[in-house]
Design a protein around this motif. Structure first.
Motif, short mmCIF file in Angstrom:
data_model
loop_
_atom_site.label_atom_id
_atom_site.label_comp_id
_atom_site.label_asym_id
_atom_site.label_seq_id
_atom_site.Cartn_x
_atom_site.Cartn_y
_atom_site.Cartn_z
N TYR A 197 -2.83 -2.34 -7.15
CA TYR A 197 -2.52 -1.82 -5.82
C TYR A 197 -3.49 -2.30 -4.76
O TYR A 197 -3.14 -2.39 -3.59
CB TYR A 197 -2.45 -0.30 -5.85
CG TYR A 197 -1.50 0.25 -4.81
CD1 TYR A 197 -0.13 0.08 -4.95
CD2 TYR A 197 -1.98 0.92 -3.69
CE1 TYR A 197 0.75 0.57 -4.00
CE2 TYR A 197 -1.10 1.41 -2.74
CZ TYR A 197 0.26 1.24 -2.90
OH TYR A 197 1.13 1.71 -1.95
N TRP A 198 -4.72 -2.64 -5.17
CA TRP A 198 -5.66 -3.19 -4.19
C TRP A 198 -5.17 -4.54 -3.69
O TRP A 198 -5.25 -4.87 -2.50
CB TRP A 198 -7.05 -3.33 -4.81
CG TRP A 198 -7.65 -2.03 -5.23
CD1 TRP A 198 -7.85 -1.57 -6.50
CD2 TRP A 198 -8.13 -0.99 -4.36
NE1 TRP A 198 -8.41 -0.32 -6.49
CE2 TRP A 198 -8.60 0.06 -5.19
CE3 TRP A 198 -8.22 -0.84 -2.98
CZ2 TRP A 198 -9.15 1.23 -4.69
CZ3 TRP A 198 -8.76 0.33 -2.47
CH2 TRP A 198 -9.21 1.35 -3.31
N TYR A 252 -2.25 -3.88 -1.32
CA TYR A 252 -2.64 -3.45 0.03
C TYR A 252 -3.17 -4.64 0.84
O TYR A 252 -2.87 -4.77 2.03
CB TYR A 252 -3.70 -2.35 -0.04
CG TYR A 252 -4.13 -1.89 1.33
CD1 TYR A 252 -3.27 -1.12 2.12
CD2 TYR A 252 -5.35 -2.26 1.86
CE1 TYR A 252 -3.63 -0.72 3.40
CE2 TYR A 252 -5.73 -1.87 3.14
CZ TYR A 252 -4.87 -1.10 3.90
OH TYR A 252 -5.23 -0.71 5.18
N TYR A 255 -0.19 -6.46 2.01
CA TYR A 255 0.46 -5.72 3.11
C TYR A 255 -0.23 -5.99 4.43
O TYR A 255 0.43 -6.30 5.45
CB TYR A 255 0.47 -4.23 2.77
CG TYR A 255 0.72 -3.32 3.95
CD1 TYR A 255 2.00 -3.18 4.49
CD2 TYR A 255 -0.33 -2.58 4.51
CE1 TYR A 255 2.23 -2.32 5.56
CE2 TYR A 255 -0.11 -1.74 5.58
CZ TYR A 255 1.17 -1.62 6.11
OH TYR A 255 1.40 -0.78 7.19
N ARG A 256 -1.55 -5.93 4.43
CA ARG A 256 -2.29 -6.17 5.67
C ARG A 256 -2.14 -7.62 6.12
O ARG A 256 -2.03 -7.90 7.33
CB ARG A 256 -3.76 -5.81 5.47
CG ARG A 256 -4.03 -4.33 5.29
CD ARG A 256 -3.58 -3.49 6.50
NE ARG A 256 -4.23 -3.90 7.72
CZ ARG A 256 -5.36 -3.33 8.19
NH1 ARG A 256 -5.92 -2.33 7.52
NH2 ARG A 256 -5.89 -3.74 9.32
N GLU A 270 -6.86 1.72 5.82
CA GLU A 270 -7.44 2.39 4.65
C GLU A 270 -7.77 3.85 4.96
O GLU A 270 -7.75 4.71 4.07
CB GLU A 270 -8.70 1.65 4.19
CG GLU A 270 -8.41 0.30 3.55
CD GLU A 270 -9.60 -0.26 2.80
OE1 GLU A 270 -10.28 0.53 2.10
OE2 GLU A 270 -9.86 -1.46 2.93
N ALA A 274 -1.67 4.72 -3.55
CA ALA A 274 -2.28 5.15 -2.29
C ALA A 274 -1.35 6.15 -1.63
O ALA A 274 -0.22 5.81 -1.26
CB ALA A 274 -2.55 3.97 -1.37
N LEU A 320 4.32 0.52 0.82
CA LEU A 320 3.52 0.44 2.04
C LEU A 320 4.35 -0.11 3.20
O LEU A 320 4.30 0.40 4.32
CB LEU A 320 2.30 -0.45 1.82
CG LEU A 320 1.27 0.02 0.79
CD1 LEU A 320 0.35 -1.13 0.42
CD2 LEU A 320 0.47 1.19 1.34
#
Length: 400
Positions: free
Chosen positions: A216-217, A220, A223-224, A242, A275, A346
């Motif tokens: 998941y890190w 993310y 996603y960013r 975050e 998250a 996300l």
């Protein structure tokens, strides 16, 4: 012994042999109703063949019966698990069931033969042309198209292969560069997450040690990167920072796709991560055209039960729609393989509606017709690099 006694004894032995031969398939038949899938092999078990004159004549009955018996033999899973344990623990083999078991991560065994750069150029050209046509079509409707490419786990951890095995690192770099070049020639916007992760130092926690997906890190970070990329193209979208999220390591045993092939015998303390939004963006969900109450993260009923990558969105669906009822925001269509699943949890929060398609399973209409009917503002293709050159599936993007 008289000839009569010998004859009786022969008949008794024959009867016993027939009883044994009949008992085995009967036992399989009584046992097999309990299992329809091979969990650790992640596949459906063979179904019992239908006995017909034609199937007997053409030999298909015998072939199918052999497959059925092989799949449903009592104790089959236990024996395969024992064989895996013997190979790993007693024999110390570095490769078991097609998985490289040495080092800090589990990786797939790769062939030593490699494709040439010319082969990649030949294979990539028609696929890139189709994406070029798709991109132009989306733009003709006033939308934005972007191809987001991810390294698969074996590429992300290519330096973890032992020296005596081929990690295909040079081939992977060539295939990646050739595909990026082919997309550029067709005017396709390509966001290469392999380069984005390189710029961030390729943190080990971004990808799973026991599964072929990112963790998941890594999700993310992607996603960013996608939101930043869209921002550069003029889109003003809300972003989950975050500070907006509470990252949680789940207590459930995590069985990844690599360790699954080892019957989960490889020592693993990795935990799946999610998250949770501190101020959740509400949504209404549909799966394959039907209303769905599935949450973003589908978790086991108890902490003792295992979980897999399918916890994200509940796994693969032909079509999923999340509607946040915020018409002031643009709509997005994302399509691709299972790398979309974690990303969707996300991505939806930054849009009014998110439609997600997996063209391996969605067959209601072509992607072109779907876009014509839905007319999304943004279309994202999400693929991992092991599928760049694969025909069909999520590369079948320009079919009327």
């Amino acid at each position: 012994m008289t000839s009569r006694k010998r004859l009786v004894l022969s008949y008794c032995c024959l009867a016993l042999l027939l009883a044994v031969l009949l008992a085995v398939p009967l036992g399989v038949a009584l046992w097999s109703h309990k299992e329809t899938t091979a969990y650790y092999e992640n596949r459906s078990l063979a179904e019992a063949p239908e006995l017909t004159a034609e199937s007997v004549w053409d030999g298909s009955f015998g072939t199918e019966a052999e497959s059925w018996y092989s799949d449903h033999a009592p104790g089959r899973t236990t024996l395969l698990e024992l064989d895996t344990w013997v190979q790993m623990k007693l024999m110390g083999r570095p490769v078991v069931n097609g998985i490289v078991t040495v080092g800090d991560v589990l990786l797939p065994e790769l062939e030593f033969d490699e494709y040439s750069e010319e082969a990649y150029r030949y294979g990539g050209a028609p696929i890139a042309e189709d994406f070029g046509a798709l991109s132009a079509y989306v733009e003709s409707l006033g939308g934005t198209f972007c191809y987001v490419g991810f390294p698969e786990q074996r590429v992300y951890f290519e330096d973890q292969f032992p020296d005596y095995l081929n990690n295909h690192s040079q081939e992977a770099a060539t295939a990646d560069a050739v595909f990026a070049e082919a997309l550029a020639e067709q005017g396709v916007d390509f966001l290469n997450m392999r380069e984005a992760y390189d710029q961030q130092g390729n943190p080990a926690e971004y990808y799973s040690a026991v599964d072929h997906h990112y963790r998941y890190w890594g999700t993310y970070a992607a996603y960013r990167a996608i939101l930043d990329h869209l921002s550069e193209q003029g889109w003003d979208l809300p972003v989950l920072t975050e500070e907006d999220l509470e990252f949680q390591s789940l207590p459930y045993p995590y069985i990844g796709s690599r360790n699954r092939k080892l019957y989960n015998l490889w020592p693993n303390e990795e935990q799946a991560v999610i998250a949770v939004q501190k101020d959740p963006v509400a949504f209404t969900r549909w799966d394959n055209g039907a209303p769905s109450d599935k949450p973003l993260f589908v978790l086991p009923a108890s902490e003792e039960l295992p979980t897999t990558y399918n916890l994200y969105m509940g796994g693969d669906f032909g079509e999923t729609i999340l509607d946040t009822d915020r018409p002031e925001l643009p709509n997005v269509l994302v399509f691709g393989d299972s790398f979309t699943n974690a990303l969707e949890t996300l991505l939806y929060a930054s849009f009014n509606e998110m439609h997600s398609l997996d063209l391996r399973y969605y067959t209601e209409q072509s992607l072109k017709d779907y876009i014509a009917a839905y007319q999304p503002d943004i279309v994202l293709c999400v693929q991992n690099d092991t599928f760049y050159y694969t025909e069909g599936g999520n590369n079948a993007v320009w079919v009327d």
